[in-house]
Design a protein around this motif. Structure first.
Motif, PDB file in Angstrom:
ATOM      1  N   LYS A  90       1.313  -1.097   0.532  1.00  0.00           N
ATOM      2  CA  LYS A  90       0.288   0.000  -0.305  1.00  0.00           C
ATOM      3  C   LYS A  90       0.823   1.524   0.303  1.00  0.00           C
ATOM      4  O   LYS A  90       1.655   0.773   1.188  1.00  0.00           O
ATOM      5  CB  LYS A  90      -0.951  -0.065   1.251  1.00  0.00           C
ATOM      6  N   PRO A  91       0.764   2.418  -0.680  1.00  0.00           N
ATOM      7  CA  PRO A  91       1.515   3.687  -0.816  1.00  0.00           C
ATOM      8  C   PRO A  91       2.150   4.152  -0.266  1.00  0.00           C
ATOM      9  O   PRO A  91       2.822   4.822   0.136  1.00  0.00           O
ATOM     10  CB  PRO A  91       0.699   4.272  -2.587  1.00  0.00           C
ATOM     11  N   ASP A  92       0.733   4.400   1.302  1.00  0.00           N
ATOM     12  CA  ASP A  92       0.141   4.888   1.876  1.00  0.00           C
ATOM     13  C   ASP A  92       0.599   4.821   3.817  1.00  0.00           C
ATOM     14  O   ASP A  92       1.314   5.193   4.140  1.00  0.00           O
ATOM     15  CB  ASP A  92      -1.210   5.443   2.749  1.00  0.00           C
ATOM     16  N   ARG A  93       1.592   3.188   3.206  1.00  0.00           N
ATOM     17  CA  ARG A  93       2.133   3.032   4.232  1.00  0.00           C
ATOM     18  C   ARG A  93       3.513   2.529   3.647  1.00  0.00           C
ATOM     19  O   ARG A  93       4.627   1.790   4.862  1.00  0.00           O
ATOM     20  CB  ARG A  93       1.630   1.468   4.559  1.00  0.00           C
ATOM     21  N   ARG A  94       4.352   3.402   3.231  1.00  0.00           N
ATOM     22  CA  ARG A  94       5.511   2.961   2.481  1.00  0.00           C
ATOM     23  C   ARG A  94       6.899   4.537   3.000  1.00  0.00           C
ATOM     24  O   ARG A  94       5.786   5.233   3.096  1.00  0.00           O
ATOM     25  CB  ARG A  94       6.163   3.641   1.203  1.00  0.00           C
ATOM     26  N   ARG A  95       7.601   3.669   3.852  1.00  0.00           N
ATOM     27  CA  ARG A  95       8.229   5.288   5.092  1.00  0.00           C
ATOM     28  C   ARG A  95       9.520   5.323   4.376  1.00  0.00           C
ATOM     29  O   ARG A  95       9.921   6.418   4.095  1.00  0.00           O
ATOM     30  CB  ARG A  95       8.306   4.119   5.948  1.00  0.00           C
ATOM     31  N   TYR A  96       9.953   4.800   3.261  1.00  0.00           N
ATOM     32  CA  TYR A  96      11.093   5.315   2.752  1.00  0.00           C
ATOM     33  C   TYR A  96      11.401   5.841   1.084  1.00  0.00           C
ATOM     34  O   TYR A  96      12.509   6.193   0.411  1.00  0.00           O
ATOM     35  CB  TYR A  96      12.351   4.455   2.640  1.00  0.00           C
ATOM     36  N   GLU A  97      10.303   5.887   0.578  1.00  0.00           N
ATOM     37  CA  GLU A  97       9.900   5.976  -0.708  1.00  0.00           C
ATOM     38  C   GLU A  97      10.124   7.599  -0.941  1.00  0.00           C
ATOM     39  O   GLU A  97      10.796   7.491  -2.301  1.00  0.00           O
ATOM     40  CB  GLU A  97       8.258   5.688  -0.896  1.00  0.00           C
ATOM     41  N   LYS A  98       9.627   8.263  -0.477  1.00  0.00           N
ATOM     42  CA  LYS A  98      10.086   9.854  -0.566  1.00  0.00           C
ATOM     43  C   LYS A  98      11.551   9.333  -0.732  1.00  0.00           C
ATOM     44  O   LYS A  98      12.051  10.401  -1.528  1.00  0.00           O
ATOM     45  CB  LYS A  98       9.544  11.039   0.371  1.00  0.00           C
ATOM     46  N   GLU A  99      12.279   9.364   0.109  1.00  0.00           N
ATOM     47  CA  GLU A  99      13.680   9.696   0.565  1.00  0.00           C
ATOM     48  C   GLU A  99      14.478   8.773  -0.842  1.00  0.00           C
ATOM     49  O   GLU A  99      15.153   9.746  -1.652  1.00  0.00           O
ATOM     50  CB  GLU A  99      14.307   9.344   1.704  1.00  0.00           C
ATOM     51  N   LEU A 100      13.756   7.995  -0.930  1.00  0.00           N
ATOM     52  CA  LEU A 100      15.078   6.992  -2.310  1.00  0.00           C
ATOM     53  C   LEU A 100      13.884   7.990  -3.740  1.00  0.00           C
ATOM     54  O   LEU A 100      15.151   7.743  -4.095  1.00  0.00           O
ATOM     55  CB  LEU A 100      13.675   5.840  -2.350  1.00  0.00           C
ATOM     56  N   GLU A 101      13.153   7.763  -3.873  1.00  0.00           N
ATOM     57  CA  GLU A 101      12.735   8.907  -4.676  1.00  0.00           C
ATOM     58  C   GLU A 101      13.620  10.055  -5.096  1.00  0.00           C
ATOM     59  O   GLU A 101      14.394   9.987  -5.437  1.00  0.00           O
ATOM     60  CB  GLU A 101      11.570   9.038  -5.121  1.00  0.00           C
ATOM     61  N   GLN A 102      13.923  10.884  -3.846  1.00  0.00           N
ATOM     62  CA  GLN A 102      14.440  11.811  -4.264  1.00  0.00           C
ATOM     63  C   GLN A 102      15.932  11.319  -4.509  1.00  0.00           C
ATOM     64  O   GLN A 102      16.180  12.429  -5.107  1.00  0.00           O
ATOM     65  CB  GLN A 102      14.549  12.832  -2.900  1.00  0.00           C
ATOM     66  N   ALA A 103      16.902  10.782  -3.365  1.00  0.00           N
ATOM     67  CA  ALA A 103      17.577  10.343  -4.280  1.00  0.00           C
ATOM     68  C   ALA A 103      18.111  10.379  -6.062  1.00  0.00           C
ATOM     69  O   ALA A 103      18.997   9.762  -5.781  1.00  0.00           O
ATOM     70  CB  ALA A 103      18.700   9.585  -3.474  1.00  0.00           C
ATOM     71  N   GLN A 104      17.072   9.108  -6.517  1.00  0.00           N
ATOM     72  CA  GLN A 104      17.322   9.215  -7.638  1.00  0.00           C
ATOM     73  C   GLN A 104      16.832   9.753  -8.225  1.00  0.00           C
ATOM     74  O   GLN A 104      17.188   9.855  -9.331  1.00  0.00           O
ATOM     75  CB  GLN A 104      16.196   7.925  -7.909  1.00  0.00           C
TER      76      GLN A 104
END
Length: 108
Positions: A90-104
């Motif tokens: 579930k996308p609303d339960r992803r804890r690290y996605e924003k930081e990982l996308e920003q690093a990408q």
């Protein structure tokens, strides 16, 4: 996400550092029950540590086997501990996605 960049690995390593090992691999090795437990832990936490108390010489192959069996990414193996990551379903339960996308994004 099929591969992690070095910046993404560093981010996940930083978050994994204070975590206790969620799964211990002992004398029985990687069994179906262990694989199911790893999958369950990944579903609950996204980022886990797997400690190899036995089979230390085979930890790289076993960690890759666990990652493949659970659709996870092997972040890194440090000593006898493997760090595994699988984004929450579930996308609303992803804890690290924003930081990982920003690093990408900063990578390109």
């Amino acid at each position: 996400m099929t591969e992690l960049s070095s910046k993404q690995r560093k981010i996940l390593e930083r978050y994994a550092h204070p975590l206790p090992a969620a799964v211990l691999i002992g004398g029985a090795g990687v069994t179906e029950a262990q694989t199911a437990h790893v999958a369950h832990c990944l579903a609950d936490h996204e980022l886990i540590k797997v400690k190899f108390n036995e089979f230390k010489d085979d930890r790289h192959a076993l960690a890759e086997q666990l990652a493949a069996a659970t659709d996870a990414l092997l972040v890194r193996i440090i000593g006898n501990v493997a760090i595994l990551y699988r984004p929450a379903e579930k996308p609303d339960r992803r804890r690290y996605e924003k930081e990982l996308e920003q690093a990408q994004r900063n990578r390109t």
